[in-house]
Write an enzyme that holds these catalytic residues in place. Structure first.
Site, mmCIF file in Angstrom:
data_model
loop_
_atom_site.group_PDB
_atom_site.id
_atom_site.type_symbol
_atom_site.label_atom_id
_atom_site.label_comp_id
_atom_site.label_asym_id
_atom_site.label_seq_id
_atom_site.Cartn_x
_atom_site.Cartn_y
_atom_site.Cartn_z
ATOM 1 C CB CYS A 1 -4.485 7.731 7.888
ATOM 2 S SG CYS A 1 -3.758 9.101 8.769
ATOM 3 C CG ASP A 2 -4.532 6.555 3.899
ATOM 4 O OD1 ASP A 2 -5.669 6.419 4.375
ATOM 5 O OD2 ASP A 2 -4.098 7.629 3.460
ATOM 6 C CB CYS B 1 -1.500 9.915 6.918
ATOM 7 S SG CYS B 1 -1.774 9.315 8.583
#
Ligand SMILES: Cc1cc2nc3c(=O)[nH]c(=O)nc-3n(C[C@H](O)[C@H](O)[C@H](O)COP(=O)(O)OP(=O)(O)OC[C@H]3O[C@@H](n4cnc5c(N)ncnc54)[C@H](O)[C@@H]3O)c2cc1C
Length: 316
Positions: A142-143, A139
């Protein structure tokens, strides 16, 4: 037999969240069961450009919130729980219904929509499991921010891979994007934007074979399948987008395609009476938000007809 709801929807992604507004028109009582947060995969989409009605675009998070609010406005109730299994209960003496076994107890309903979507596919190569969360991610939104200005590898050639690579290209100018085939399988305009992006170096015919490091990802072994050449590359992060696995194993006897996606007819009916499916978990040639939402609407319409038939037979 007291049945809790006319309809239980499993999964609050774009498919599941579109159902309530149509089900409300048919006066059906609706419960949505979601194990994570309303929005599903849509939550991780950074910038949505192709959802109709938003010419300036919007984030997946914003769309998720709007869909959830709209579903609630139309009277849907929500339960945060994981559905562990569904069973059909039918006999000549009782009303046909389903029991839904969840982590918050057992519920029952006349009809069920499986809108459980899909989860990311893993590569199962050395180092992948070991370094997940320590440089290996599925993701970008997200990261990605943890790896600002770092060296990144993006693996994949579909819409999700291209979409996520575009997001990462805002964080660093050192992205290598590999795809094992000779060209991308993403939509042409998106693929072209990747090829034009000066922050992304695209390598076709290239496969990821191994991930290495000590505490965190430090490098990879890549394989050029045309030249049959294995070589090393130093990297800080790897983002893998190589497709998805449907979350379809929820009820015995459900007809699935070879890849495990749920087979329905064009009314979104499965081979089990009263059980419907919509969205990414369904066997369909195109997995997008607008498709999932459209399928949710069709399923709701079909369910209202199915419930009318039950009523006609004096079942309800
Ligand atoms: C990185 C990325 C970028 C994308 N970009 C775009 C784009 O630009 N445009 C576009 O149109 N589409 C895009 N897509 C595709 C789009 O996100 C999906 O097609 C859409 O979200 C599918 O919706 P869905 O409701 O079918 O499933 P999902 O969104 O997967 O929702 C399913 C829900 O069911 C829940 N669930 C699953 N199992 C259970 C269970 N047992 N019990 C309870 N709840 C359960 C899950 O937690 C999830 O919330 C992208 C996808 C990704 C991954």
């Amino acid at each position: 037999m007291q049945v809790d709801k006319d309809l239980i929807i499993i999964g609050a992604g774009a498919a599941g969240l579109t159902v309530p507004q149509y089900a409300a028109r048919a006066n059906l009582s609706v419960l949505v069961i979601e194990e994570m947060a309303a929005g599903g995969q849509c939550l991780i989409i950074d910038q949505l450009e192709n959802y109709p009605g938003f010419p300036e675009g919007l984030s997946g998070f914003e769309l998720s919130q709007k869909l959830e609010r709209q579903a609630k406005n139309f009277g849907a109730e929500f339960l945060i729980a994981t559905v562990k299994g569904v069973e059909q209960q039918s006999s000549s003496e009782t009303t046909p219904y389903f029991t839904i076994d969840t982590t918050a107890g057992t519920l029952n309903s006349h009809t069920v929509i499986i809108a459980t979507g899909a989860k990311h596919r893993t590569m199962d190569i050395p180092g992948e499991k070991e370094f997940t969360g320590r440089g290996v991610s599925y993701c970008a939104t997200c990261d990605g921010p943890f790896f600002k200005e770092k060296r990144m590898l993006v693996v994949g050639g579909g819409d999700a891979a291209c979409d996520e690579a575009m997001f990462l290209a805002n964080l660093t100018d050192r992205i290598i994007m590999i795809h094992r085939k000779e060209r991308f399988r993403a939509q042409r305009s998106l693929a072209q934007r990747i090829l034009n992006n000066p922050h992304i170096e695209v390598r076709f015919n290239t496969e990821l074979k191994e991930i290495s490091g000590t505490d965190r990802v430090e490098g990879v072994k890549l394989y050029n399948n045309k030249e049959k050449k294995l070589y090393s590359e130093e990297l800080d992060a790897i983002f893998i987008f190589i497709g998805s696995i449907p979350k379809s194993r929820i009820i015995e006897g459900l007809e699935l395609d070879e890849a495990g996606y749920i087979i329905t007819n064009q009314k979104m009916e499965t081979n089990i009476g009263g059980l419907f499916s919509a969205g990414d978990v369904r066997s369909t040639p195109f997995r997008q938000l607008v498709v999932a939402a459209g399928e949710g609407a069709i399923a709701a319409h079909s369910i209202s007809q199915y419930i009318d038939e039950l009523k006609g037979e004096a079942y309800i």
